[in-house]
Design an enzyme around this catalytic site. Sequence first.
Site, PDB file in Angstrom:
ATOM      1  N   TYR A 320       0.739  -1.144  -0.113  1.00 19.52           N
ATOM      2  CA  TYR A 320      -0.068  -0.014  -0.011  1.00 19.52           C
ATOM      3  C   TYR A 320       0.839   1.234  -0.074  1.00 19.52           C
ATOM      4  CZ  TYR A 320      -3.545   3.648   1.821  1.00 19.52           C
ATOM      5  OH  TYR A 320      -4.156   4.585   1.865  1.00 19.52           O
ATOM      6  N   CYS A 321       0.660   2.233  -0.977  1.00 17.78           N
ATOM      7  CA  CYS A 321       1.240   3.631  -0.908  1.00 17.78           C
ATOM      8  C   CYS A 321       2.771   3.148  -1.018  1.00 17.78           C
ATOM      9  CB  CYS A 321       0.777   4.150   0.126  1.00 17.78           C
ATOM     10  SG  CYS A 321       1.637   5.890   0.220  1.00 17.78           S
ATOM     11  N   LEU A 322       3.715   3.840  -0.204  1.00 13.97           N
ATOM     12  CA  LEU A 322       5.016   3.624  -0.347  1.00 13.97           C
ATOM     13  C   LEU A 322       5.380   2.254  -0.324  1.00 13.97           C
ATOM     14  CD1 LEU A 322       6.590   6.496   1.853  1.00 13.97           C
ATOM     15  CD2 LEU A 322       6.149   6.544  -0.737  1.00 13.97           C
ATOM     16  N   GLY A 324       3.859  -0.315  -1.542  1.00 13.32           N
ATOM     17  CA  GLY A 324       3.720  -0.653  -2.796  1.00 13.32           C
ATOM     18  C   GLY A 324       4.848  -0.376  -3.819  1.00 13.32           C
TER      19      GLY A 324
END
Length: 587
Positions: A320-322, A324
């Site tokens: 998720y987000c960073l 990812g």
Amino acid sequence: MKQDRTAPTPAPAEPLDQQLDHHPYADLDRMARALLAQNTGGVSPFSISQAIGDWALHMSRAPGRQMELAERAVTNTLKVLADATGTSDTPPFKPMPYDHRFTHAGWDQMPYRFWKQSFLATQDWWNHATDELRGLSQADSDRVRFMVRQMLDIVSPSNMPITNPEIIERTLDCHGHNILEGARHLAEDFVQTLTQHRPETPEGFRIGQDLACTPGQVVYRNELFELIQYTPTTPQVHAEPVLIVPAWIMKYYILDLTPQNSMIRYLVDQGFTVFAISWCNPGQAQAELTLESYRKDGVMAAVEAISTIVPDQKIHAAGYCLGGTILSIAAATMARDEDDRLASVTLLAAQTDFSEAGELLLFLDESQVAFLEDLMWAQGYLDRPQMTRAFATIRAEDLIYTRAVKRYWLGKEDLPSDLTVWNNDTTRMPARMHSEYLRGLFLENRLTAGRFAVEGRVIALKDISVPLYVVGTESDHIAPWKSVYKIRLFTDCDLTFTLTSSGHNGGIVSEPGHPHRHYRTGHRAAEARYVDPDTWLAEHAPTEGSWWTNWADWLAAKSSGQGQPPAMGAADYPPLAPAPGTYIYQE
């Protein structure tokens, strides 16, 4: 012929405080910039002045644009006057969809309507004044527009008690007690800002009791993270486990909020063996942690532990987000090194190409990054308030001024929610890692430019051959969905792209049963031709409901069957503590 990706062997990395100039006078310069940065929230005034100068010089050489703007000023003025005299049927100017400052019914009455329309007309004029101008850098144009928006927001009539009908109505109804309550809130917030003391967690939102309360065990811990294995709730589980890699800018429990909207609990209830990384909250002693630390000692250490606990099974990895972004780096490195322990990769609102990274790019150029580096050089990390301010100013009209009016003028308490409690529970960013992230990914976009090296050799997203499930959110201002979508340009594997309603957090935390939610999803076969995002959007109709169900079905389809749940931990990875572990409580 196999392509040689060997990069020149880099010199041993120097600690952050030894980078750049070694002259003692340079340290004096850096300390001066760090002190300035502490008072500007980490925003470089040099970048601001450069952007304003660029815009002003180009505007001075554009007589046609000046005449156009003069004409627009007259037109906007006439529209406001026509509305004020009742000769206009509908309001000529409307606030942006995310701007909730003018929702009170009193704004439709005079004189408040006149003040509102005057403000929106001025806002409209400045939007056009900072629009595209031949020869002007787009980055400078966007930055000037952003700064003008910040200045206009300060003088909005919604901020003033005399020009805001909602404040006047509230004051009359409460006989002025709202002003007294607002003064108390202001004093509390002032003390909290000075001391940086976190407020008490509201009742009903306790970590480990109400939030982050999915049962499980910490089965691995190093200085960087704790690995949590969650207790199964079904008699049979899918053979392949799921690894959740959250962003390290916030605590992991955005994906494990209340039992009703916990993605982790949902996956467990769907028969998946779930593991999640809980990152530490780094301090000054961990200033030298690098991006490679988060890949090798984070993602890869978790993969190693899971491969031991659930042997002979591949892993569904989701970031998720960073989280990812670092997962995509790890997956590309594994593909390059012929490490086949991944069954699939899911990227949730995660960017791999940063050329269109939204309004966060307004904060980044060489001057800005150097400014932040000097601030982190002095502190050892980027602190919580400095990051929070950057995110809040992107939507200042809603996240700063609307909240301030409610809290200080209307005297209303902030209503707690699971998302607001999590949002206030921020973490620090290690100095060296954040510098590498800003320069290597945001500023230089090395990952998709073929210049990101791991262990001395360049990696390529195109090497990833496992199925990809990529999620973007429609109103994301941190990872715009078209930026997330660009991974289709850099991969050839089987890929499913899903676009969900809401924003960066709300779009991901979108449990079944959540009202007013929809998603679109589409599949790209391996080696298929590229489809641009606007065409993709037009070709995929929305489906009402939660995208979680689609993802769970996708994961199940990519799994190899079901069997008995694995044991909690293993001989080399014994349970160390109940979930949610200890790192989640670090301040």
